[in-house]
Every structure is written in C-alpha cells, then in structure tokens.
Design a protein around this motif. Sequence first.
Motif, short mmCIF file in Angstrom:
data_model
loop_
_atom_site.label_atom_id
_atom_site.label_comp_id
_atom_site.label_asym_id
_atom_site.label_seq_id
_atom_site.Cartn_x
_atom_site.Cartn_y
_atom_site.Cartn_z
N PRO A 59 108.96 -32.17 111.12
CA PRO A 59 109.77 -31.14 111.75
C PRO A 59 109.18 -29.75 111.65
O PRO A 59 109.51 -28.87 112.45
N SER A 60 108.28 -29.51 110.68
CA SER A 60 107.71 -28.17 110.53
C SER A 60 106.30 -28.24 109.96
O SER A 60 105.93 -29.21 109.29
N GLY A 61 105.54 -27.19 110.20
CA GLY A 61 104.20 -27.10 109.65
C GLY A 61 104.23 -26.89 108.14
O GLY A 61 103.32 -27.34 107.44
N THR A 62 105.25 -26.22 107.65
CA THR A 62 105.37 -26.03 106.20
C THR A 62 105.51 -27.38 105.50
O THR A 62 104.83 -27.66 104.50
N MET A 63 106.37 -28.24 106.02
CA MET A 63 106.52 -29.56 105.41
C MET A 63 105.24 -30.37 105.53
O MET A 63 104.85 -31.09 104.60
N SER A 64 104.55 -30.24 106.64
CA SER A 64 103.28 -30.95 106.84
C SER A 64 102.23 -30.46 105.85
O SER A 64 101.56 -31.27 105.19
N ASN A 65 102.08 -29.16 105.73
CA ASN A 65 101.09 -28.60 104.78
C ASN A 65 101.40 -29.01 103.35
O ASN A 65 100.50 -29.43 102.60
N GLN A 66 102.65 -28.86 102.94
CA GLN A 66 103.00 -29.15 101.56
C GLN A 66 102.91 -30.64 101.25
O GLN A 66 102.58 -31.03 100.13
N THR A 67 103.18 -31.47 102.23
CA THR A 67 102.99 -32.91 102.06
C THR A 67 101.52 -33.22 101.86
O THR A 67 101.15 -34.03 101.01
N ALA A 68 100.66 -32.57 102.64
CA ALA A 68 99.22 -32.79 102.51
C ALA A 68 98.74 -32.45 101.11
O ALA A 68 97.91 -33.17 100.53
N ILE A 69 99.26 -31.38 100.54
CA ILE A 69 98.89 -31.00 99.17
C ILE A 69 99.40 -32.04 98.19
O ILE A 69 98.68 -32.51 97.29
N GLU A 70 100.65 -32.46 98.35
CA GLU A 70 101.28 -33.37 97.39
C GLU A 70 100.58 -34.72 97.34
O GLU A 70 100.39 -35.29 96.26
N VAL A 71 100.17 -35.23 98.49
CA VAL A 71 99.59 -36.58 98.50
C VAL A 71 98.11 -36.60 98.10
O VAL A 71 97.54 -37.67 97.92
N GLN A 72 97.50 -35.42 97.96
CA GLN A 72 96.08 -35.38 97.61
C GLN A 72 95.80 -34.74 96.25
O GLN A 72 94.66 -34.47 95.91
N THR A 73 96.87 -34.53 95.49
CA THR A 73 96.73 -33.93 94.16
C THR A 73 97.65 -34.65 93.19
O THR A 73 98.47 -35.48 93.58
N ALA A 74 97.51 -34.30 91.92
CA ALA A 74 98.44 -34.75 90.87
C ALA A 74 98.98 -33.51 90.17
O ALA A 74 98.34 -32.45 90.16
N PRO A 75 100.18 -33.59 89.60
CA PRO A 75 100.73 -32.43 88.88
C PRO A 75 99.73 -31.90 87.85
O PRO A 75 99.13 -32.67 87.09
N GLY A 76 99.56 -30.59 87.84
CA GLY A 76 98.62 -29.96 86.93
C GLY A 76 97.27 -29.68 87.54
O GLY A 76 96.46 -28.95 86.96
N ASP A 77 96.98 -30.26 88.71
CA ASP A 77 95.71 -29.98 89.40
C ASP A 77 95.71 -28.56 89.95
O ASP A 77 96.72 -27.84 89.90
N GLU A 78 94.59 -28.18 90.53
CA GLU A 78 94.47 -26.86 91.16
C GLU A 78 93.89 -27.01 92.55
O GLU A 78 93.02 -27.85 92.80
N ILE A 79 94.41 -26.21 93.47
CA ILE A 79 93.85 -26.15 94.82
C ILE A 79 93.20 -24.79 95.02
O ILE A 79 93.53 -23.82 94.32
N ILE A 80 92.28 -24.71 95.97
CA ILE A 80 91.58 -23.47 96.29
C ILE A 80 91.92 -23.08 97.72
O ILE A 80 91.88 -23.92 98.63
N CYS A 81 92.24 -21.81 97.94
CA CYS A 81 92.50 -21.32 99.30
C CYS A 81 92.26 -19.82 99.37
O CYS A 81 92.10 -19.15 98.35
N ASP A 82 92.24 -19.31 100.58
CA ASP A 82 92.14 -17.86 100.78
C ASP A 82 93.42 -17.19 100.28
O ASP A 82 94.51 -17.78 100.34
N VAL A 83 93.30 -15.96 99.80
CA VAL A 83 94.44 -15.26 99.23
C VAL A 83 95.55 -15.03 100.27
O VAL A 83 96.72 -14.87 99.91
#
Length: 346
Positions: A59-83
């Motif tokens: 339904p939204s890009g926010t849900m899509s983005n956050q799902t992408a992060i959730e399924v490719q990481t584990a709690p406590g991991d770190e992601i890298i992105c532009d500020v």
Amino acid sequence: MSLRVDLRSDTVTKPGPDMLQAMIEAEVGDDVLGDDPTTKKLEEKTAAMLGTEAALFFPSGTMSNQTAIEVQTAPGDEIICDVGAHLYVYESGGPAFIAHVSVCTIEGHHGIITAPMIEKRIRPDNIHAPQTRLICLENTHNRAGGRVFPVETMAEVGRLAAEHGLRIHLDGARIWNAAVARGIPVTEWTQWADTINVCLSKGLGAPIGSLLAGDEETIARARWTRKRLGGGMRQVGLMAGAGLYALEYHIPRLADDHANARALAEGLNGLPGLNVRPGETDTNIVMIDLTEDCRFTGPELQALLTEYDVHVIAMSPGRIRAVTHLDVDRAGIDRAVEVFAGLLEQ
C-alpha cells in the motif's frame, strides 16, 4: 478563478478517466488468499521490467522500504545510507522500530554515496560493534532535488557489496524518472540491487501503491512481514489495475514533467532573494534556496504563495521544494513563476 498550481509533491496526482476505467474493469479476487489476478499481473510485469524474479504489491513505499530492511537484517545489525535518505528521514524511525537495526549515515554529495565512502563505514568483525548488513541507496534522491544516482557509482557499490558479503536495497520510488532522464533501462541500476522499491503513486499518477522486487526467497519473506504490518489486502486488484495502466502509459510522459521542472527552475533563477540552479534539475524536483537577503523565510513564502493558489512545501527556513507532475502543465508553471516574481519583486 485563478489557476490552481499544486507543486507540493507528485503524490497529489489524481487518476484520469482512462485510469479510472482500468480500475473499474480490473478483475479482482482476494490477494491475501493469493487469487487476485490483476495484482498478480502487476507483480509479474514489475518484476520483468526490473529484471528480478518476483515482486510484491504494497500500500505504500514506506511499508515496502521498511519490509526490505526487516527481511535482510537481524535485530542489532546496522544499515548504511545517505544522511538524507527517505527511509531514514521520512519513515518515522522505521529501521529502529520495525527491524531493530541501527543506521550509519553518510553525508553524500547531492545524496550520492560512493563505494569509497561506504567502505570506510563497514564495521569490522568485532563483537563490540554492530554488524554491517545492508547498504541502502536512493534513486532519484528526494532531498537532493531529484538527482539521478550515476550508473557507474551504482556498479561500484554493487561490486563492493559483493566483496564484503553485503546486500543492497535500492529505494527507487522515482526510478522511472531516472530512467527517462538518462534514456536508459531501469535494469542498468537494478541489476546491482538485491531488493528494489518502486512507487506507482508519484510521477506515474496511480492513486496508491508501491512494489518491492527481488529474488523469490526474499519476496516470500517479505509477504510474511507485509502481513505482520497490516499490509495484506483483499480485492486490491482495483488499485493494481491503476498501477498496470500507469506502467503502460505514464512512464514516457515523465519527460514532460522534467521539461516543466527545468522551465520552472529557469523562470525562478535570478529572482531577488532566490538561488535556483537549473543545471542541477535532473528530473521533476526543483529545490529553491532563499538567500540571506530574501525578505521571507521558507514557511512565510509558502504561506504567501498559497494565498495565490500556488502550493509548495517549505523544507526548512531557507529552502522550498516544488515538484512537477502530470496534473501541472506549462500554463501552471508560468503561473507559478508569475506569482513568485510578483511577491519577490514588489
């Protein structure tokens, strides 16, 4: 009656008669139960266009983005992105709240973070540090004024990720704008990403919807996360029908939005109190910086423009954003320039 010119975002577009007809005629089923044929068709078409194995309608890009992060990481991991990444700045702390990951931000150049910048931020294999797991890129970059992420840089980041065993998520909400602006297929970027978010409700003019694309295993996990977040939808083929129409007919016309954005930038360039750079207007977003001698702040100028039915968004006291789209034609651009000039030159 004055001409209404709404440049707040390309999300304000409304479906036209042909898109509405496509929605009415869409064959529907229950998508949670897996039998909505129009949604399946949209997902298959999107995956084929992006060069991936599968795609999933959100339904939204926010849900899509956050799902992408959730399924490719584990709690406590770190992601890298532009500020200034959308998934970091505008998604309500989603990485921390949903995926329980920390975010390492990089001050990119016009939103572009390069392989050397990223390599310096990859965490060592040390129990005192979180594990770097995912690199998140944005194309085009919203806060940088719709700048296109260079294909060469994308390839370099892709090779770096492979070398370090990292995955890449591409927030391509406006990737169709990038492809049209550069005259190249979206696969020139998507081939280097593990997951890609694309939006239908911005420049493509659909009323709702984004898709997450990637390999079949990742998208299968994403379906579980989407359900947990409340994103399972029923007869959503009505919306998918609009998305199919948008993909079929609205991608080439993005060039009109880019031309109108450049015309707006050129029309505002040189007005007293403004600093606008037409040469940096890659796509459909125009960033309007207010100089120190401007008589107004961003919010003040936004309010005055609204009185004349010209609508923009003040990003900060010193910056205004204007976004062109299919519901604003050249007459609307001329009207916006006229109102800006009247307020600033009086």
